[in-house]
Scaffold this motif. Structure first.
Motif, PDB file in Angstrom:
ATOM      1  N   PHE A  44      42.892  34.474  32.952  1.00 53.62           N
ATOM      2  CA  PHE A  44      41.582  35.195  33.985  1.00 53.62           C
ATOM      3  C   PHE A  44      41.181  36.468  32.981  1.00 53.62           C
ATOM      4  CE2 PHE A  44      39.576  37.965  36.812  1.00 53.62           C
ATOM      5  CZ  PHE A  44      38.699  37.157  37.371  1.00 53.62           C
ATOM      6  N   ASN A  45      42.169  37.349  32.750  1.00 52.46           N
ATOM      7  CA  ASN A  45      41.770  38.636  32.300  1.00 52.46           C
ATOM      8  C   ASN A  45      41.293  38.704  30.773  1.00 52.46           C
ATOM      9  OD1 ASN A  45      42.421  40.068  34.502  1.00 52.46           O
ATOM     10  ND2 ASN A  45      44.642  39.960  34.209  1.00 52.46           N
ATOM     11  N   HIS A  89      38.111  41.767  36.741  1.00 53.27           N
ATOM     12  CA  HIS A  89      39.067  41.868  35.441  1.00 53.27           C
ATOM     13  C   HIS A  89      40.501  42.592  36.200  1.00 53.27           C
ATOM     14  CE1 HIS A  89      37.300  46.128  35.742  1.00 53.27           C
ATOM     15  NE2 HIS A  89      38.656  46.490  35.448  1.00 53.27           N
ATOM     16  N   ASN A  90      41.415  42.465  35.362  1.00 52.48           N
ATOM     17  CA  ASN A  90      42.910  43.094  35.691  1.00 52.48           C
ATOM     18  C   ASN A  90      43.480  42.230  37.087  1.00 52.48           C
ATOM     19  OD1 ASN A  90      44.816  44.759  35.418  1.00 52.48           O
ATOM     20  ND2 ASN A  90      44.221  46.427  36.599  1.00 52.48           N
ATOM     21  N   GLN A 112      45.275  40.771  43.635  1.00 54.68           N
ATOM     22  CA  GLN A 112      44.505  41.915  43.388  1.00 54.68           C
ATOM     23  C   GLN A 112      43.758  41.975  42.189  1.00 54.68           C
ATOM     24  OE1 GLN A 112      46.874  44.990  44.264  1.00 54.68           O
ATOM     25  NE2 GLN A 112      45.431  46.715  43.505  1.00 54.68           N
ATOM     26  N   ALA A 113      42.537  42.272  41.954  1.00 50.82           N
ATOM     27  CA  ALA A 113      41.534  42.528  41.133  1.00 50.82           C
ATOM     28  C   ALA A 113      40.888  43.666  41.000  1.00 50.82           C
ATOM     29  CB  ALA A 113      40.832  41.156  40.800  1.00 50.82           C
ATOM     30  N   THR A 124      39.249  48.443  43.669  1.00 45.82           N
ATOM     31  CA  THR A 124      40.222  47.560  43.583  1.00 45.82           C
ATOM     32  C   THR A 124      40.016  46.652  44.870  1.00 45.82           C
ATOM     33  OG1 THR A 124      41.478  48.717  42.417  1.00 45.82           O
ATOM     34  CG2 THR A 124      42.807  47.026  43.497  1.00 45.82           C
ATOM     35  N   PHE A 125      40.192  45.054  44.729  1.00 45.15           N
ATOM     36  CA  PHE A 125      40.106  44.432  46.066  1.00 45.15           C
ATOM     37  C   PHE A 125      40.998  43.297  45.776  1.00 45.15           C
ATOM     38  CE2 PHE A 125      37.154  43.499  42.668  1.00 45.15           C
ATOM     39  CZ  PHE A 125      37.015  42.150  42.584  1.00 45.15           C
TER      40      PHE A 125
END
Length: 152
Positions: A44-45, A89-90, A112-113, A124-125
């Motif tokens: 994904f990242n 991202h992340n 979390q991303a 961040t969510f």
């Protein structure tokens, strides 16, 4: 229909507490789950939505918490491409609990991303997820079903 029955049966075991064993008691299943999650996050990242969709079964289902259910790799790739194009991202996954039977693992966890808001500030969510991961005929662990929601 058989796969649907298997998924429903596993969910039923979770709901009644009758699943065979928690992941903490099974090193092999824990290793599989950690590897699957790390691969998913890394893919994904990297921003490659097609490679991410390849981690799912051809007939996989996915519900992004908005009341819809997507089916198949093409729909899954399209959804994740929209997230990547939006700057998400992340991504990380933290397993809360998991259960397994034979060649199937059901995971409940937190995700979390990061992304950006209208002011281009990093936010961040995250939320809660549930995945059903199965070993396919080639011996590879792939996601058969993936559901998540988003918390405040």
């Amino acid at each position: 229909m058989k796969k649907l029955f298997n998924i429903l049966a596993v969910i039923g075991f979770i709901a009644t507490g009758a699943a065979s064993s928690a992941m903490a008691d099974d090193t092999d299943a824990t290793v599989v789950l950690n590897t699957v999650n790390a691969t998913w996050n890394d893919t994904f990242n990297s921003g490659d939505s097609n490679a991410l969709a390849a981690l799912y079964a051809e007939d996989a289902t996915l519900s992004p918490g908005n009341g819809t259910v997507l089916e198949g790799r093409e729909a899954i790739a399209s959804l994740f491409k929209s997230f990547v194009d939006s700057g998400v991202h992340n991504h990380t996954i933290e397993t809360i609990n998991a259960y397994h039977q034979q060649d199937q693992i059901v995971q409940i966890g937190k995700w979390q991303a990061q992304g950006t808001n209208e002011q281009q500030e990093i936010i961040t969510f995250g939320g809660v997820l549930m995945t059903v991961i199965e070993k396919n005929a080639d011996g590879q662990w792939i996601t058969q079903s993936h559901i998540w929601n988003m918390g405040q």
